[in-house]
Design a protein around this motif. Structure first.
Motif, PDB file in Angstrom:
ATOM      1  N   VAL A 155      70.951  60.922  -4.832  1.00 60.79           N
ATOM      2  CA  VAL A 155      72.013  61.412  -4.346  1.00 60.79           C
ATOM      3  C   VAL A 155      71.654  61.768  -2.693  1.00 60.79           C
ATOM      4  O   VAL A 155      70.784  62.700  -2.439  1.00 60.79           O
ATOM      5  CB  VAL A 155      72.432  62.455  -5.071  1.00 60.79           C
ATOM      6  CG1 VAL A 155      73.794  63.050  -4.398  1.00 60.79           C
ATOM      7  CG2 VAL A 155      72.883  61.956  -6.496  1.00 60.79           C
ATOM      8  N   SER A 159      80.126  62.672  -3.181  1.00 62.82           N
ATOM      9  CA  SER A 159      78.727  62.381  -3.337  1.00 62.82           C
ATOM     10  C   SER A 159      78.483  60.808  -3.263  1.00 62.82           C
ATOM     11  O   SER A 159      79.163  60.134  -4.029  1.00 62.82           O
ATOM     12  CB  SER A 159      78.118  63.070  -4.482  1.00 62.82           C
ATOM     13  OG  SER A 159      78.624  62.635  -5.815  1.00 62.82           O
ATOM     14  N   VAL A 195      73.648  66.497  -8.558  1.00 60.89           N
ATOM     15  CA  VAL A 195      74.334  67.281  -7.440  1.00 60.89           C
ATOM     16  C   VAL A 195      74.227  68.627  -8.026  1.00 60.89           C
ATOM     17  O   VAL A 195      74.685  69.038  -8.931  1.00 60.89           O
ATOM     18  CB  VAL A 195      75.680  66.870  -7.096  1.00 60.89           C
ATOM     19  CG1 VAL A 195      76.072  67.678  -6.088  1.00 60.89           C
ATOM     20  CG2 VAL A 195      75.790  65.440  -6.813  1.00 60.89           C
ATOM     21  N   GLY A 247      72.550  67.377  -2.510  1.00 59.01           N
ATOM     22  CA  GLY A 247      72.197  66.178  -3.219  1.00 59.01           C
ATOM     23  C   GLY A 247      70.420  66.562  -3.684  1.00 59.01           C
ATOM     24  O   GLY A 247      69.957  67.300  -3.431  1.00 59.01           O
ATOM     25  N   ASP A 278      75.257  57.585  -3.497  1.00 59.36           N
ATOM     26  CA  ASP A 278      73.844  57.564  -3.812  1.00 59.36           C
ATOM     27  C   ASP A 278      73.289  56.236  -3.434  1.00 59.36           C
ATOM     28  O   ASP A 278      73.773  55.313  -2.612  1.00 59.36           O
ATOM     29  CB  ASP A 278      73.876  57.627  -5.564  1.00 59.36           C
ATOM     30  CG  ASP A 278      74.776  56.618  -6.010  1.00 59.36           C
ATOM     31  OD1 ASP A 278      75.088  55.591  -5.150  1.00 59.36           O
ATOM     32  OD2 ASP A 278      74.862  56.347  -7.427  1.00 59.36           O
ATOM     33  N   HIS A 295      75.457  59.896 -11.259  1.00 62.09           N
ATOM     34  CA  HIS A 295      74.955  58.993 -10.319  1.00 62.09           C
ATOM     35  C   HIS A 295      73.716  58.385 -11.026  1.00 62.09           C
ATOM     36  O   HIS A 295      73.038  58.969 -11.824  1.00 62.09           O
ATOM     37  CB  HIS A 295      74.304  59.648  -9.016  1.00 62.09           C
ATOM     38  CG  HIS A 295      75.544  60.020  -8.230  1.00 62.09           C
ATOM     39  ND1 HIS A 295      76.261  59.243  -7.314  1.00 62.09           N
ATOM     40  CD2 HIS A 295      76.129  61.211  -7.940  1.00 62.09           C
ATOM     41  CE1 HIS A 295      77.119  59.817  -6.809  1.00 62.09           C
ATOM     42  NE2 HIS A 295      76.977  61.184  -7.048  1.00 62.09           N
ATOM     43  N   SER A 328      68.846  62.373  -8.914  1.00 61.90           N
ATOM     44  CA  SER A 328      70.362  61.877  -9.526  1.00 61.90           C
ATOM     45  C   SER A 328      71.399  63.036  -9.739  1.00 61.90           C
ATOM     46  O   SER A 328      72.171  62.636 -10.515  1.00 61.90           O
ATOM     47  CB  SER A 328      70.443  60.561 -10.205  1.00 61.90           C
ATOM     48  OG  SER A 328      69.254  59.764  -9.948  1.00 61.90           O
TER      49      SER A 328
END
Length: 599
Positions: A534, A548, A512, A506, A550, A530, A510
């Motif tokens: 993250v 994932s 991945v 992460g 956030d 996101h 925001s």
């Protein structure tokens, strides 16, 4: 006759008192009383003045003594400093024109080092130039002595005779003059660096691991980690979701924890994906949780100074352990799940028996008590941020809030935990937020255990762990990858079915990121969807779904495309070009149809 002093006036009156008549006695008595009052007042003033003068003299003497002591200390320090500098100059460790002026000496030492470095580089260039000129001379006209030296083995006799024939005068006249090759240019440091980079790149290409998927389909790693999109989005919490974990050896059982003190357990593969149950009981944000080996128990830590043990089947709270500090991390022992451990904000790691809820062993990361009272350690605090066991359970790795990774050996029979050593994972002293151990076998390194470490210095690092860690040699930095992680506890994980050759992490931007360990270049894939930081990522068992979470309280399940899992591969066949071709269940079903059409 006048008297300036009242005491002398009174004495004269008392002496003349006896010879006076009785009519003048009252007047004399009144005068004597007045004089007595004046004498008393004058005595009081004298006493007050003397007291003030004594007090002022006393305070002045104290200030003078303090100044004298300070001067004496300064003089002693200067004398000690001069003696130290003079001793260093005599030993040759310090060459100064004046005491306290180090700039000239540093400048001289730096210039000497630069000159030595330039001389060494020049010598290397001259040596390389001489070697290349000798090679060119041998190519143009090799001497008989040199050819005789090469004639040690019988197998090279024919090639030597051929070289002599080619360089004979008759052949030279037939062919013509030999073209003279230009002299080699002396290579500078820039050309050497470029050549070394090219060599490293070629070596990395040769050493890169070719997986079954790449051999069968010819696709790159980026194609292998392509995603079809979002499988499902869970919005069960209003506060940030900081942890997400798939259950062990499960494809659809997922749990995630939030800062609201709740843990949600979901089924990802049901139609539609649904929330199974919620574990409630913590009074503050959850800092960590782990599944047991059989996925029947979950342990969790939180900022409410408690460790809670949950039963997954019905969501009941089995045990609660109270601590003096906030509990930050936890982990099950990989072999014996009846033992789990947790770390707190006081720099201590506790080993707990799950059946009896008793503390078996405790290990402190703090310095010795004798040094805690030193000025440099006043107000010293240390948090145990993350813990990880090796696969065999005999090694324990602990990351703290000062950027260090502590290594311990753990004896499962006696529960003894021995400190081996520690290394600084973050050069800036930023906290270590996540540690994951992975031991795999590759074609380059038969035994290749590694640690995946996240730090709050915007890096993800991979350390190679030595087979037998010692206080000197515990682990070495293998590679590092850039992300944005400055203040938040970001976590990353190895990719399981790729034998650890990829990582997913992460970031605070925001996104991945998925990196390939072998190439150590730009990320091979980025997942954007996101709307906040993250915090954590997690693969399911066959890596078909990536989860994932956030800071907005959202959990996204990403679905991969074109995935060939070990369960789907039934056999391996070879194509006409000699390449391996995996045959799946669907291809096996289609084989009879193709045979019928051909017949």
């Amino acid at each position: 006759m006048s008297f300036s002093n009242p005491s002398s006036r009174r004495a004269s009156l008392s002496s003349s008192f006896m010879g006076r008549s009785a009519g003048k006695l009252p007047e004399l008595m009144s005068e004597i009383k007045k004089l007595d009052l004046q004498l008393i007042q004058s005595h009081r003033k004298i006493l007050k003045g003397n007291f003030k003068e004594n007090a002022e003299n006393f305070s002045d003497s104290e200030d003078e003594n303090a100044e004298i002591e300070a001067d004496s200390r300064d003089k002693l320090y200067l004398e000690w400093r001069r003696a130290l500098l003079s001793r260093k100059t005599k030993e040759g460790k310090l060459i100064l024109e004046e005491f306290g002026d180090r700039s000239t000496w540093y400048h001289q030492q730096r210039s000497k080092l630069i000159q030595e470095k330039r001389l060494n580089q020049r010598k290397k260039q001259i040596k390389l130039h001489a070697e290349e000129t000798e090679r060119n001379k041998l190519k143009r006209n090799p001497s008989d002595s040199e050819l005789d030296k090469k004639d040690d083995s019988r197998s090279r006799s024919h090639s030597i005779d051929a070289i002599r024939r080619n360089f004979s005068k008759e052949n030279l006249n037939k062919v013509g003059k030999v073209k003279e090759e230009p002299l080699p240019v002396i290579r500078g440091p820039n050309t050497v660096r470029e050549e070394s980079k090219e060599k490293r790149g070629s070596l990395r290409k040769q050493e890169s691991v070719v997986t079954l998927l790449e051999r069968s389909t010819g696709k790159t790693i980026g194609d292998a980690y392509a995603f079809a999109g979002m499988h499902h989005i869970f919005v069960e919490h209003t506060q940030p979701v900081t942890l997400v974990r798939f259950a062990n050896a499960e494809r659809g059982l997922l749990a995630f924890a939030s800062k609201d003190g709740k843990i949600s357990i979901c089924d990802v593969l049901s139609t539609p994906p649904r929330l199974i149950r919620t574990l409630q009981g913590h009074l503050d944000s959850i800092t960590d949780f782990k599944w047991s080996m059989l996925n029947d128990i979950i342990i969790s830590t939180a900022n409410d100074k408690t460790v809670r043990v949950w039963q997954v089947k019905n969501g009941e709270l089995m045990r609660t352990l109270q601590d003096k500090f906030n509990t930050i991390c936890c982990a099950f022992h990989p072999i014996n799940n009846n033992i789990f451990m947790y770390g707190n904000g006081g720099g201590t790691v506790y080993f707990v028996n799950l059946s009896t809820a008793k503390i078996v062993r405790e290990v402190s990361l703090l310095p010795p008590k004798s040094t805690l009272f030193l000025p440099k350690n006043l107000g010293f605090s240390l948090n145990v941020n993350t813990v990880a066991f090796s696969d065999s359970g005999d090694l324990l790795f602990v990351g703290d809030s000062k950027g260090y990774i502590h290594t311990f050996t753990y004896d499962m029979r006696t529960s003894n935990c021995t400190f081996v050593g520690k290394i600084l994972a973050s050069a800036s002293g930023r906290p270590v937020t996540s540690i994951e151990f992975k031991a795999w076998f590759t074609s380059q390194d038969h035994s290749h255990p590694s640690l995946l470490v996240n730090c709050c210095d915007s890096t993800v690092k991979i350390f190679k762990v030595s087979e037998q860690p010692t206080s000197v040699n515990q682990m070495k930095l293998s590679s590092q990858f850039p992300i944005i992680a400055k203040d938040e506890p970001i976590r990353s994980h190895f990719c399981a079915n790729r034998d650890g050759s990829c990582i997913v992490t992460g970031s605070e931007d925001s996104i991945v990121y998925i990196y390939d360990i072998q190439t150590v270049k730009a990320p091979i894939n980025q997942l954007q969807g996101h709307s906040g930081i993250v915090y954590d990522v997690s693969w399911n068992y066959d890596e078909s779904i990536l989860a994932s979470c956030d800071s907005s309280g959202m959990v996204i399940c990403w679905k991969r495309v074109n995935q060939v899992t070990p369960a789907a591969i039934q056999s391996i066949s070879f194509s006409g070009a000699g390449q391996e071709k995996p045959s799946t269940k669907e291809e096996d079903k289609e084989k009879p149809k193709l045979e019928e059409n051909t017949s």
